[in-house]
Design an enzyme around this catalytic site. Structure first.
Site, PDB file in Angstrom:
ATOM      1  N   CYS A 199     -10.301   2.265   0.744  1.00 56.13           N
ATOM      2  CA  CYS A 199      -9.252   2.885  -0.075  1.00 56.13           C
ATOM      3  C   CYS A 199      -9.867   4.009  -0.919  1.00 56.13           C
ATOM      4  O   CYS A 199     -10.607   3.733  -1.871  1.00 56.13           O
ATOM      5  CB  CYS A 199      -8.610   1.817  -0.970  1.00 56.13           C
TER       6      CYS A 199
ATOM      7  N   CYS B 132      -8.587   4.302  -4.529  1.00 53.69           N
ATOM      8  CA  CYS B 132      -9.112   3.225  -5.376  1.00 53.69           C
ATOM      9  C   CYS B 132     -10.587   3.453  -5.726  1.00 53.69           C
ATOM     10  O   CYS B 132     -10.994   3.270  -6.869  1.00 53.69           O
ATOM     11  CB  CYS B 132      -9.009   1.887  -4.659  1.00 53.69           C
ATOM     12  N   ASP B 133     -11.393   3.826  -4.754  1.00 58.74           N
ATOM     13  CA  ASP B 133     -12.847   3.785  -4.951  1.00 58.74           C
ATOM     14  C   ASP B 133     -13.545   5.139  -4.865  1.00 58.74           C
ATOM     15  O   ASP B 133     -14.756   5.221  -5.109  1.00 58.74           O
ATOM     16  CB  ASP B 133     -13.469   2.834  -3.912  1.00 58.74           C
TER      17      ASP B 133
HETATM   18  C1  LIG Z   1     -10.738  -2.948  -1.248  1.00 56.48           C
HETATM   19  C2  LIG Z   1      -9.407  -2.540  -1.784  1.00 56.48           C
HETATM   20  C3  LIG Z   1      -9.359  -1.960  -3.002  1.00 56.48           C
HETATM   21  C4  LIG Z   1      -8.117  -1.559  -3.519  1.00 56.48           C
HETATM   22  N1  LIG Z   1      -8.098  -0.989  -4.744  1.00 56.48           N
HETATM   23  C5  LIG Z   1      -6.918  -0.563  -5.246  1.00 56.48           C
HETATM   24  C6  LIG Z   1      -6.871   0.098  -6.513  1.00 56.48           C
HETATM   25  O1  LIG Z   1      -7.899   0.286  -7.183  1.00 56.48           O
HETATM   26  N2  LIG Z   1      -5.662   0.529  -6.947  1.00 56.48           N
HETATM   27  C7  LIG Z   1      -4.504   0.352  -6.233  1.00 56.48           C
HETATM   28  O2  LIG Z   1      -3.415   0.713  -6.708  1.00 56.48           O
HETATM   29  N3  LIG Z   1      -4.527  -0.267  -5.018  1.00 56.48           N
HETATM   30  C8  LIG Z   1      -5.697  -0.717  -4.514  1.00 56.48           C
HETATM   31  N4  LIG Z   1      -5.720  -1.313  -3.282  1.00 56.48           N
HETATM   32  C9  LIG Z   1      -4.443  -1.513  -2.550  1.00 56.48           C
HETATM   33  C10 LIG Z   1      -3.693  -2.748  -3.143  1.00 56.48           C
HETATM   34  O3  LIG Z   1      -4.550  -3.850  -3.188  1.00 56.48           O
HETATM   35  C11 LIG Z   1      -2.452  -3.061  -2.308  1.00 56.48           C
HETATM   36  O4  LIG Z   1      -1.629  -1.902  -2.237  1.00 56.48           O
HETATM   37  C12 LIG Z   1      -1.634  -4.212  -2.919  1.00 56.48           C
HETATM   38  O5  LIG Z   1      -2.426  -5.366  -3.091  1.00 56.48           O
HETATM   39  C13 LIG Z   1      -0.458  -4.548  -2.006  1.00 56.48           C
HETATM   40  O6  LIG Z   1       0.243  -5.627  -2.561  1.00 56.48           O
HETATM   41  P1  LIG Z   1       1.169  -6.558  -1.656  1.00 56.48           P
HETATM   42  O7  LIG Z   1       1.673  -7.626  -2.558  1.00 56.48           O
HETATM   43  O8  LIG Z   1       2.131  -5.723  -0.917  1.00 56.48           O
HETATM   44  O9  LIG Z   1       0.195  -7.167  -0.541  1.00 56.48           O
HETATM   45  P2  LIG Z   1      -1.167  -7.984  -0.667  1.00 56.48           P
HETATM   46  O10 LIG Z   1      -1.877  -7.724  -1.926  1.00 56.48           O
HETATM   47  O11 LIG Z   1      -1.873  -7.727   0.607  1.00 56.48           O
HETATM   48  O12 LIG Z   1      -0.684  -9.495  -0.713  1.00 56.48           O
HETATM   49  C14 LIG Z   1      -0.126 -10.101   0.415  1.00 56.48           C
HETATM   50  C15 LIG Z   1      -0.390 -11.606   0.339  1.00 56.48           C
HETATM   51  O13 LIG Z   1       0.314 -12.254   1.407  1.00 56.48           O
HETATM   52  C16 LIG Z   1      -0.492 -13.303   1.917  1.00 56.48           C
HETATM   53  N5  LIG Z   1      -0.065 -13.587   3.285  1.00 56.48           N
HETATM   54  C17 LIG Z   1      -0.171 -12.775   4.376  1.00 56.48           C
HETATM   55  N6  LIG Z   1       0.372 -13.383   5.453  1.00 56.48           N
HETATM   56  C18 LIG Z   1       0.834 -14.591   5.033  1.00 56.48           C
HETATM   57  C19 LIG Z   1       1.485 -15.683   5.694  1.00 56.48           C
HETATM   58  N7  LIG Z   1       1.798 -15.644   7.003  1.00 56.48           N
HETATM   59  N8  LIG Z   1       1.795 -16.792   4.971  1.00 56.48           N
HETATM   60  C20 LIG Z   1       1.500 -16.850   3.641  1.00 56.48           C
HETATM   61  N9  LIG Z   1       0.864 -15.844   2.963  1.00 56.48           N
HETATM   62  C21 LIG Z   1       0.546 -14.733   3.666  1.00 56.48           C
HETATM   63  C22 LIG Z   1      -1.905 -12.744   1.834  1.00 56.48           C
HETATM   64  O14 LIG Z   1      -2.852 -13.791   1.811  1.00 56.48           O
HETATM   65  C23 LIG Z   1      -1.857 -11.968   0.508  1.00 56.48           C
HETATM   66  O15 LIG Z   1      -2.266 -12.779  -0.567  1.00 56.48           O
HETATM   67  C24 LIG Z   1      -6.924  -1.752  -2.769  1.00 56.48           C
HETATM   68  C25 LIG Z   1      -7.004  -2.369  -1.519  1.00 56.48           C
HETATM   69  C26 LIG Z   1      -8.228  -2.764  -1.037  1.00 56.48           C
HETATM   70  C27 LIG Z   1      -8.307  -3.434   0.299  1.00 56.48           C
END
Ligand SMILES: Cc1cc2nc3c(=O)[nH]c(=O)nc-3n(C[C@H](O)[C@H](O)[C@H](O)COP(=O)(O)OP(=O)(O)OC[C@H]3O[C@@H](n4cnc5c(N)ncnc54)[C@H](O)[C@@H]3O)c2cc1C
Length: 329
Positions: free
Chosen positions: A151, A154-155
């Site tokens: 990302c 982010c980094d």
């Molecule tokens: C390394 C890294 C660094 C990042 N740093 C930043 C940052 O500094 N700033 C920023 O704004 N964004 C950052 N991001 C992006 C940010 O993390 C995501 O945009 C955000 O977390 C998305 O939120 P979400 O709730 O949509 O999905 P997610 O955070 O991906 O959460 C989805 C959840 O669903 C669960 N899940 C999936 N499938 C199933 C299933 N079948 N049954 C039950 N549970 C399930 C997963 O385990 C997970 O916990 C970063 C991403 C990464 C990978």
């Protein structure tokens, strides 16, 4: 006797019927749950790993509003979880393996893997996020977050005046490589075959190539990420036609695509786009009535914590409206 048994089953289904089941407990679902539980809607979040989603695995977050000095990903995830729990969100840990609409009462059946007991809900919010495609080469997992990143927003800022390698040849790799020029002193762009980015982006990229800020390596794949003293990433072993080289760098950003976590929807009838992200309307509802989606798993999402949380909050308001209309008949 048979009739009594059916009545018992119906009663059990009704007792087990939640207003909302959220699949995933990342920022999107947790933000949605803060809203729904404050309005006394019975909300259960099913999470297969850790509450907080990808944020919980992120080292440091610098761009989430409200934390002027930044916050560790784990602390931010914990704040999200605690706030949702304060208003009554319930958590169930397990993996969702499928969704089905009950053709009788039109409620939604949420199937759990490992023979867990099915859940039933009037509405479902799918917020399962997406996973970054990996290179699957030595060093990638070992130095993840310590020189290997997925990302740039982010980094990228951690690499002011440093040398970077960017891997990928599509739109996002080129876009992110251009973005990273704000920080990095030089970028080596490794492209497995030829560039696949749009003409507009390639034209933009050209300016950085001409200024010497980006060097493109076509037909080049990374083989291994190397680190000094097994600690600080300092090089990538690459293969170009006919030879292997060591390219010095301070960090590696990988943009070879995203995989939405939608495998479990295969037989559900939920409409997916050509990349398998979930298609929703402006109210965050999918093509299945009562089934909503928000965050990184949604087609068109901007893949940031703040936007995922924002989408979750908006979806929760639409869900409330939907439930009110349903109750009114
Ligand atoms: C390394 C890294 C660094 C990042 N740093 C930043 C940052 O500094 N700033 C920023 O704004 N964004 C950052 N991001 C992006 C940010 O993390 C995501 O945009 C955000 O977390 C998305 O939120 P979400 O709730 O949509 O999905 P997610 O955070 O991906 O959460 C989805 C959840 O669903 C669960 N899940 C999936 N499938 C199933 C299933 N079948 N049954 C039950 N549970 C399930 C997963 O385990 C997970 O916990 C970063 C991403 C990464 C990978």
């Amino acid at each position: 006797m048979k009739v009594i048994k059916m009545q018992e089953t119906d009663q059990k289904s009704q007792d087990n019927l939640h207003d909302i089941v959220m699949i995933g407990a990342g920022p999107s679902a947790l933000a949605a749950a803060i809203y729904t539980t404050r309005e006394d809607l019975d909300t259960v979040l099913v999470e297969k790993a850790i509450a907080g989603g990808m944020v919980a695995t992120t080292d440091w977050v610098d761009n989430y509003p409200g934390f002027a000095k930044g916050i560790s990903g784990l602390d931010l995830a914990e704040q999200f979880r605690a706030q949702a729990e304060r208003f009554g969100a319930k958590f169930e840990f397990g993996e969702v393996s499928g969704l089905e609409i009950d053709q009788g009462d039109k409620n939604i059946i949420i199937r759990l893997a490992d023979n867990g007991e099915d859940l039933r809900a009037k509405t479902v919010l799918i917020a399962t996020g997406s996973s970054h495609k990996k290179l699957n080469i030595p060093g990638e997992d070992k130095y993840y977050g310590r020189g290997v990143h997925y990302c740039a927003t982010c980094d990228g800022a951690f690499y002011r005046d440093k040398k970077l390698v960017v891997v990928g040849g599509g739109n996002s790799a080129v876009q992110e490589a251009i973005f990273l020029t704000r920080f990095a002193s030089h970028i080596d762009l490794l492209v497995r075959s030829q560039l696949r980015a749009s003409e507009v982006l390639q034209h933009e990229l050209d300016k950085f190539v001409k200024s010497g800020k980006i060097t493109i390596h076509l037909n080049t794949s990374p083989d291994e990420i190397l680190a000094k003293d097994e600690d600080v990433v300092n090089a990538v072993k690459i293969t170009t036609p006919g030879k292997t080289e060591i390219l010095e760098t301070d960090g590696v950003f990988v943009f070879i695509g995203l995989l939405p976590n939608t495998n479990f929807l295969q037989n559900s009838g939920v409409k997916l786009d050509d990349q398998n992200f979930i298609v929703t309307d402006n109210n965050f509802m999918t093509n299945l009535t009562g089934v909503f989606a928000s965050g990184d798993v949604r087609s068109g999402a901007t893949m940031q914590i703040v936007s995922s949380a924002g989408e979750g909050a908006t979806a929760s308001l639409r869900i409330r409206q939907y439930l009110e209309e349903k109750a009114r008949g």
